[in-house]
Design an enzyme around this catalytic site. Structure first.
Site, PDB file in Angstrom:
ATOM      1  N   HIS A 112      63.339  23.056  47.497  1.00 48.92           N
ATOM      2  CA  HIS A 112      64.241  23.375  46.095  1.00 48.92           C
ATOM      3  C   HIS A 112      65.719  22.926  45.751  1.00 48.92           C
ATOM      4  CE1 HIS A 112      65.925  26.636  46.953  1.00 48.92           C
ATOM      5  NE2 HIS A 112      66.687  26.891  46.009  1.00 48.92           N
TER       6      HIS A 112
HETATM    7  C1  UD1 Z   1      69.022  28.133  41.313  1.00 49.55           C
HETATM    8  C2  UD1 Z   1      70.311  28.525  41.773  1.00 49.55           C
HETATM    9  C3  UD1 Z   1      69.938  28.526  43.597  1.00 49.55           C
HETATM   10  C4  UD1 Z   1      68.641  29.046  44.130  1.00 49.55           C
HETATM   11  C5  UD1 Z   1      67.084  29.076  42.962  1.00 49.55           C
HETATM   12  C6  UD1 Z   1      66.483  30.048  43.980  1.00 49.55           C
HETATM   13  C7  UD1 Z   1      71.837  27.889  40.734  1.00 49.55           C
HETATM   14  C8  UD1 Z   1      73.311  26.746  40.549  1.00 49.55           C
HETATM   15  N1  UD1 Z   1      70.791  27.560  41.320  1.00 49.55           N
HETATM   16  O1  UD1 Z   1      68.284  26.901  41.845  1.00 49.55           O
HETATM   17  O2  UD1 Z   1      70.893  28.623  44.373  1.00 49.55           O
HETATM   18  O3  UD1 Z   1      68.748  29.128  45.053  1.00 49.55           O
HETATM   19  O4  UD1 Z   1      67.803  29.184  41.607  1.00 49.55           O
HETATM   20  O5  UD1 Z   1      64.996  29.684  43.030  1.00 49.55           O
HETATM   21  O6  UD1 Z   1      72.314  28.255  40.379  1.00 49.55           O
HETATM   22  N2  UD1 Z   1      62.264  26.684  36.343  1.00 49.55           N
HETATM   23  C9  UD1 Z   1      60.803  26.931  35.604  1.00 49.55           C
HETATM   24  N3  UD1 Z   1      60.944  27.757  35.589  1.00 49.55           N
HETATM   25  C10 UD1 Z   1      61.624  28.632  36.014  1.00 49.55           C
HETATM   26  C11 UD1 Z   1      62.734  28.701  36.469  1.00 49.55           C
HETATM   27  C12 UD1 Z   1      62.957  27.422  36.264  1.00 49.55           C
HETATM   28  O7  UD1 Z   1      60.257  25.867  35.451  1.00 49.55           O
HETATM   29  O8  UD1 Z   1      61.391  29.865  35.665  1.00 49.55           O
HETATM   30  C13 UD1 Z   1      63.213  24.013  36.146  1.00 49.55           C
HETATM   31  C14 UD1 Z   1      63.672  24.077  35.236  1.00 49.55           C
HETATM   32  O9  UD1 Z   1      62.865  22.520  35.378  1.00 49.55           O
HETATM   33  C15 UD1 Z   1      64.749  24.118  35.502  1.00 49.55           C
HETATM   34  C16 UD1 Z   1      64.706  23.971  37.343  1.00 49.55           C
HETATM   35  O10 UD1 Z   1      63.077  24.376  37.630  1.00 49.55           O
HETATM   36  O11 UD1 Z   1      65.394  23.012  34.975  1.00 49.55           O
HETATM   37  C17 UD1 Z   1      65.557  24.570  37.533  1.00 49.55           C
HETATM   38  O12 UD1 Z   1      66.337  26.120  37.598  1.00 49.55           O
HETATM   39  P1  UD1 Z   1      67.411  26.284  37.763  1.00 49.55           P
HETATM   40  O13 UD1 Z   1      67.608  27.493  37.628  1.00 49.55           O
HETATM   41  O14 UD1 Z   1      68.874  25.489  36.801  1.00 49.55           O
HETATM   42  O15 UD1 Z   1      67.817  26.267  39.479  1.00 49.55           O
HETATM   43  P2  UD1 Z   1      66.710  26.497  40.699  1.00 49.55           P
HETATM   44  O16 UD1 Z   1      66.964  25.356  41.373  1.00 49.55           O
HETATM   45  O17 UD1 Z   1      65.917  27.345  40.866  1.00 49.55           O
END
Ligand code: UD1
Length: 356
Positions: free
Chosen positions: A206
Site C-alpha cells: 500500500h
Molecule cells: C495510511 C498511512 C500509512 C499507513 C496506512 C495503513 C499516512 C500518511 N499514511 O496510508 O502510514 O501505513 O494508512 O493502512 O497517514 N481509502 C479508502 N477507504 C479508507 C481509507 C482510505 O478508500 O477507509 C483510500 C482513499 O482513496 C485514500 C487512499 O485510500 O485516498 C489512501 O488513504 P490514506 O489514509 O490517505 O493513506 P493510506 O495509504 O491508507
C-alpha cells in the site's frame, strides 16, 4: 485523570486497543475519551477492526476522510482542537506515524496538553516517506515516548530527546496479537480461501512509493510468476485497488480479495509459508510468529525485525520477488525467539507509568 486517545487508521486501532483497556483497568474512575479522526472510514478498514479489537464506541468522530497530506492533517487539527477544549484532558495518547498522529500531537502540544506517543523512536532515515516526517515531529512534541526496541532509544537520543522521557515498554501491536491468538488460530481462513497451511504466500502492498507508479504493474507481473510455484493471497488496500484498475491482475494462482478483518488476516499470516509486504506492522507480526517475511522496500524503520526476527529486505525492486522460493529453502529450521518485551504486556507497562 482525563485521557484522550486519538486514532485514525487500521494500524492505530491495533496499537491503541490494549493501551485503552489497560488504562481503563488501572484508572477506572478516570475519563477515557476516544477520538476517531476518520482517516480510515470504510467498514472493512475501520468498524470491523474496532469491533474485533473490542475498542469502545468512539466518543468523538472527526470524519476527516481522504485528501492530500495538507488537507487531511489540517482537518484533524481544526476538528480536534474544540474536542480537546471540551474534554480538557491531562494526557493525549497518539499511536504510530500516520497523518492523524502528527496532527493530534501538534494540536495537543500547542494547547499545552502532555502527549504520550506509542511506538516512538522508529526511523527509516528516509524523509521521502510521509511517515518518517510524522514520526520525527511527533517525537519532538511528545512528553512520554514509549518504545519497543532498543535502537529507538539511540534514535531519540540523537535527536536530543532527554532519557527521562523515553520508556522501553515492549510492543503493543504484539499485545493485541497475543490477546487474539486463540481466536485467530481457530479461524481457519486459509482453508476457507482454498489454501493449504504453509503452502501459500500472503501479500500486502500500500505504500505510495510502490503502488502509486509503474512499480505496481511490475510487482503484479512478478506475483503472477511466483503464483505458478506458490499460490498467492493478496488482500488489496483501497489505495492499491484504485491504482490496480489499469492493470491486468487476473492470473492463475493469484487470489485478490477485499481487505480482511483482523482475525482473518492474522489467521492467514500465521499459516502462511511466506509473506511479502511493504507494511511496517506486518514485519513485526511475522517476527513474533516466526513466519518468513520479505519486505519490498529499500529500508525499514524496524531493523530489529531483520537482526532478531524473520524479515528480509528485498529492496524496492519487484524483480527480487523471484528470489523468494530459493530463499525459503535456506531458512533456519527454528525461527528466532521474539525480541525482549514483545510478550503481550506492553500496554500494562504503559498504564503503570501513566498512572504513576
Ligand atoms: C495510511 C498511512 C500509512 C499507513 C496506512 C495503513 C499516512 C500518511 N499514511 O496510508 O502510514 O501505513 O494508512 O493502512 O497517514 N481509502 C479508502 N477507504 C479508507 C481509507 C482510505 O478508500 O477507509 C483510500 C482513499 O482513496 C485514500 C487512499 O485510500 O485516498 C489512501 O488513504 P490514506 O489514509 O490517505 O493513506 P493510506 O495509504 O491508507
Amino acid at each position: 485523570m482525563r485521557i484522550v486517545y486519538v486514532i485514525g487508521t487500521r494500524p492505530n486501532f491495533v496499537k491503541t486497543a490494549p493501551v485503552i483497556a489497560a488504562l481503563q483497568a488501572r484508572i477506572p474512575a478516570g475519563r477515557h475519551a476516544i477520538v476517531h479522526t476518520g482517516q480510515h472510514y470504510d467498514r472493512l478498514m475501520s468498524e470491523v477492526f474496532l469491533e474485533q479489537l473490542g475498542v469502545p464506541e468512539p466518543d468523538h468522530m472527526l470524519a476527516v476522510g481522504s485528501g492530500s497530506h495538507a488537507e487531511q492533517t489540517a482537518r484533524v487539527i481544526e476538528r480536534l482542537e474544540p474536542v480537546l477544549a471540551e474534554e480538557r484532558p491531562d494526557l493525549v495518547v497518539v499511536p504510530g506515524d500516520v497523518n492523524s498522529t502528527l496532527a493530534a500531537a501538534l494540536t495537543a502540544a500547542k494547547m499545552q496538553i502532555p502527549v504520550a506517543h506509542i511506538e516512538s523512536g522508529l526511523r527509516s532515515f528516509d524523509r521521502t516517506m510521509p511517515e518518517e516526517l510524522n514520526r520525527i515531529v511527533t517525537d519532538q512534541l511528545a512528553d512520554q515516548l514509549y518504545i519497543h526496541s532498543p535502537e529507538a532509544s539511540d534514535n531519540l537520543h540523537a535527536e536530543g530527546i532527554p532519557a527521562e522521557r523515553i520508556h522501553l515498554v515492549g510492543n503493543t501491536m504484539i499485545d493485541t496479537l497475543v490477546a487474539l491468538e486463540q481466536r485467530f488460530r481457530a479461524a481457519g481462513t486459509a482453508a476457507r480461501l482454498g489454501m493449504t497451511q504453509g503452502k501459500y504466500a500472503l501479500v500486502t502492498l500500500h505504500r505510495p512509493a510502490l503502488v502509486d507508479g509503474p512499480l505496481l504493474g511490475e510487482t503484479v507481473a512478478q506475483l503472477a510468476a511466483l503464483a505458478r510455484e506458490l499460490p498467492v493471497v493478496f488482500p488489496v488496500h483501497p489505495r492499491t485497488r484504485a491504482m490496480m484498475e489499469a492493470i491486468e491482475a487476473e492470473h492463475p494462482g493469484l487470489l485478490l480479495c477485499e481487505p480482511l478483518g483482523y482475525l482473518d488476516f492474522l489467521s492467514l499470516l500465521a499459516d502462511a509459508g511466506a509473506v511479502l509486504t511493504d507494511s511496517g506492522g506486518i514485519q513485526e507480526e511475522t517476527t513474533y510468529l516466526g513466519i518468513p517475511c520479505f519486505t519490498l522496500r529499500d529500508n525499514t524503520e524496524r531493523p530489529i525485525t531483520i537482526t532478531a526476527g524473520t524479515n528480509t529486505l528485498l529492496g524496492l525492486d519487484p524483480a527480487a520477488i523471484a528470489t523468494i522460493p530459493s530463499a525459503l529453502t535456506q531458512r533456519p529450521a527454528q525461527p528466532p525467539e521474539p525480541p525482549p518485551l514483545w510478550d503481550g504486556h506492553a500496554a500494562e507497562r504503559i498504564a503503570a507509568i501513566v498512572a504513576g
